[in-house]
Design a protein around this motif. Structure first.
Motif, PDB file in Angstrom:
ATOM      1  N   UNK A  57       0.604   2.495  13.934  1.00 20.28           N
ATOM      2  CA  UNK A  57       1.082   3.475  12.945  1.00 20.28           C
ATOM      3  C   UNK A  57       1.710   2.760  11.743  1.00 20.28           C
ATOM      4  N   UNK A  58       2.444   1.636  12.012  1.00 19.00           N
ATOM      5  CA  UNK A  58       3.064   0.888  10.919  1.00 19.00           C
ATOM      6  C   UNK A  58       1.997   0.207  10.066  1.00 19.00           C
ATOM      7  N   UNK A  59       0.992  -0.356  10.732  1.00 17.15           N
ATOM      8  CA  UNK A  59      -0.121  -0.992  10.013  1.00 17.15           C
ATOM      9  C   UNK A  59      -0.816   0.020   9.113  1.00 17.15           C
ATOM     10  N   UNK A  60      -0.990   1.229   9.625  1.00 17.20           N
ATOM     11  CA  UNK A  60      -1.680   2.264   8.858  1.00 17.20           C
ATOM     12  C   UNK A  60      -0.850   2.753   7.670  1.00 17.20           C
ATOM     13  N   UNK A  61       0.476   2.843   7.856  1.00 14.64           N
ATOM     14  CA  UNK A  61       1.319   3.229   6.722  1.00 14.64           C
ATOM     15  C   UNK A  61       1.271   2.163   5.624  1.00 14.64           C
ATOM     16  N   UNK A  62       1.258   0.885   6.021  1.00 14.21           N
ATOM     17  CA  UNK A  62       1.122  -0.193   5.036  1.00 14.21           C
ATOM     18  C   UNK A  62      -0.235  -0.102   4.347  1.00 14.21           C
ATOM     19  N   UNK A  63      -1.271   0.193   5.144  1.00 12.76           N
ATOM     20  CA  UNK A  63      -2.617   0.348   4.583  1.00 12.76           C
ATOM     21  C   UNK A  63      -2.659   1.491   3.579  1.00 12.76           C
ATOM     22  N   UNK A  64      -2.031   2.616   3.931  1.00 15.67           N
ATOM     23  CA  UNK A  64      -2.016   3.779   3.035  1.00 15.67           C
ATOM     24  C   UNK A  64      -1.298   3.441   1.733  1.00 15.67           C
ATOM     25  N   UNK A  65      -0.148   2.750   1.835  1.00 16.93           N
ATOM     26  CA  UNK A  65       0.612   2.376   0.639  1.00 16.93           C
ATOM     27  C   UNK A  65      -0.196   1.417  -0.232  1.00 16.93           C
ATOM     28  N   UNK A  66      -0.842   0.439   0.414  1.00 12.17           N
ATOM     29  CA  UNK A  66      -1.644  -0.519  -0.340  1.00 12.17           C
ATOM     30  C   UNK A  66      -2.816   0.133  -1.043  1.00 12.17           C
ATOM     31  N   UNK A  67      -3.518   1.011  -0.344  1.00  8.21           N
ATOM     32  CA  UNK A  67      -4.664   1.694  -0.947  1.00  8.21           C
ATOM     33  C   UNK A  67      -4.224   2.612  -2.078  1.00  8.21           C
ATOM     34  N   UNK A  68      -3.057   3.245  -1.925  1.00 11.74           N
ATOM     35  CA  UNK A  68      -2.543   4.085  -3.006  1.00 11.74           C
ATOM     36  C   UNK A  68      -2.175   3.226  -4.210  1.00 11.74           C
ATOM     37  N   UNK A  69      -1.557   2.062  -3.947  1.00 14.35           N
ATOM     38  CA  UNK A  69      -1.239   1.151  -5.046  1.00 14.35           C
ATOM     39  C   UNK A  69      -2.491   0.679  -5.763  1.00 14.35           C
ATOM     40  N   UNK A  70      -3.536   0.389  -4.982  1.00  8.90           N
ATOM     41  CA  UNK A  70      -4.808  -0.017  -5.581  1.00  8.90           C
ATOM     42  C   UNK A  70      -5.394   1.121  -6.416  1.00  8.90           C
ATOM     43  N   UNK A  71      -5.302   2.358  -5.898  1.00  7.95           N
ATOM     44  CA  UNK A  71      -5.803   3.514  -6.646  1.00  7.95           C
ATOM     45  C   UNK A  71      -5.047   3.682  -7.961  1.00  7.95           C
ATOM     46  N   UNK A  72      -3.714   3.508  -7.928  1.00  4.49           N
ATOM     47  CA  UNK A  72      -2.915   3.618  -9.149  1.00  4.49           C
ATOM     48  C   UNK A  72      -3.320   2.537 -10.158  1.00  4.49           C
ATOM     49  N   UNK A 106      -7.993   6.822  -3.348  1.00  3.30           N
ATOM     50  CA  UNK A 106      -6.957   7.818  -3.072  1.00  3.30           C
ATOM     51  C   UNK A 106      -7.299   8.580  -1.797  1.00  3.30           C
ATOM     52  N   UNK A 107      -8.579   8.931  -1.659  1.00  2.00           N
ATOM     53  CA  UNK A 107      -9.023   9.597  -0.429  1.00  2.00           C
ATOM     54  C   UNK A 107      -8.839   8.724   0.799  1.00  2.00           C
ATOM     55  N   UNK A 108      -9.122   7.425   0.658  1.00  2.00           N
ATOM     56  CA  UNK A 108      -8.941   6.503   1.770  1.00  2.00           C
ATOM     57  C   UNK A 108      -7.467   6.380   2.151  1.00  2.00           C
ATOM     58  N   UNK A 109      -6.586   6.353   1.144  1.00  2.00           N
ATOM     59  CA  UNK A 109      -5.144   6.284   1.411  1.00  2.00           C
ATOM     60  C   UNK A 109      -4.682   7.527   2.164  1.00  2.00           C
ATOM     61  N   UNK A 110      -5.180   8.681   1.761  1.00  2.00           N
ATOM     62  CA  UNK A 110      -4.839   9.939   2.427  1.00  2.00           C
ATOM     63  C   UNK A 110      -5.292   9.911   3.886  1.00  2.00           C
ATOM     64  N   UNK A 111      -6.490   9.419   4.127  1.00  2.00           N
ATOM     65  CA  UNK A 111      -7.010   9.332   5.497  1.00  2.00           C
ATOM     66  C   UNK A 111      -6.160   8.393   6.345  1.00  2.00           C
ATOM     67  N   UNK A 112      -5.785   7.229   5.775  1.00  2.00           N
ATOM     68  CA  UNK A 112      -4.943   6.276   6.501  1.00  2.00           C
ATOM     69  C   UNK A 112      -3.597   6.897   6.853  1.00  2.00           C
ATOM     70  N   UNK A 113      -3.023   7.643   5.903  1.00  2.00           N
ATOM     71  CA  UNK A 113      -1.732   8.289   6.153  1.00  2.00           C
ATOM     72  C   UNK A 113      -1.841   9.330   7.268  1.00  2.00           C
TER      73      UNK A 113
END
Length: 263
Positions: A57-72, A106-113
């Protein structure tokens, strides 16, 4: 003290690394899945594998944050031109590709979250559900068509990069020697997948049917039965993941702050 723009740069680097892991897992799944089975949800399948590791779950939250940062970062490149592409036809084509990439990630970040929050499965047809929601609005089909065109432009740019290796302009000279050829193979495979997804969005917009939309996994499944083409695309996606992990360390990332990008 780290300012906001620097935080986004670091999130973008985490995003490159996360994107790399997702594509490595996705390529691996495509290559090892039996011929008549399917990759259910593309990135969702990769996140499901991440969820199985300790403290997943922690790995996935980091993944979601990273993918969102990449999207931004990609949204900044599209809207504020931090990559200095300009407003000519070629520059606008690049920026349209960045916008499409931002939407995808952004969609990938949402899925990871969602997986990080305990979801067992993000759903096989998440893309179709989003398309169905969009089609419920008066300009929904137009919006889908615009995203579809942007993805096809992005596919063309990916193919161009595979031929010219222009992406190396943004990679440090200290990167591993094989980076160029790994990147070329990855961009070629990604261009095929982006074209398939973009075309599915255009069909959905034209016929106003959400069932036409293909997710990343759906695009891969659509290529099954093409023999060596499918194998080469799957292997290329895995290599694109390796390339993305290299970029996490060696990519030159401009300051995403619009008031600094033109200094």
């Amino acid at each position: 003290m780290v300012d906001k723009s620097e935080k986004v740069v670091w999130l973008a680097r985490i995003g490159f690394a996360t994107r790399g892991v997702v594509y490595v897992l996705l390529g691996y799944l495509a290559l090892t899945t039996a011929k008549y089975q399917t990759v259910d949800d593309g990135a969702g399948d990769a996140f499901a594998m991440m969820a199985e590791v300790p403290v997943g779950w922690a790995v996935l939250y980091i993944a979601a944050a990273g993918l969102l940062g990449y999207a931004l970062y990609r949204f900044s490149a599209a809207l504020f031109d931090i990559e200095r592409k300009g407003t000519g036809a070629k520059g606008l084509a690049h920026r349209a590709g960045y916008f499409a990439s931002a939407v995808v990630h952004t969609g990938m970040a949402w899925t990871a979250a969602k997986f990080a929050g305990g979801a067992r499965h993000a759903g096989e047809d998440q893309s179709a559900r989003w398309a169905e929601s969009a089609l419920g609005y008066s300009l929904g089909s137009t919006a889908l068509g615009i995203v579809g065109i942007a993805l096809i432009i992005a596919a063309a740019l990916q193919a161009r990069n595979a031929v010219t290796a222009d992406f190396m302009k943004h990679v440090s000279s200290r990167a591993p020697q094989a980076t160029c050829w790994i990147g070329r193979a990855g961009h070629a495979a990604r261009s095929v997948v982006f074209a398939v997804i973009g075309w599915s969005l255009l069909r959905s917009a034209w016929f106003e049917r959400s069932s036409e939309v293909l997710s990343l996994g759906g695009a891969i499944n659509d290529l099954r039965g093409t023999g060596w083409t499918f194998t080469l695309v799957a292997a290329g996606l895995l290599l694109f993941g390796v390339f993305s992990i290299i970029l996490a360390r060696y990519r030159t990332i401009p300051d995403p702050s619009p008031d600094r990008s033109f200094r």
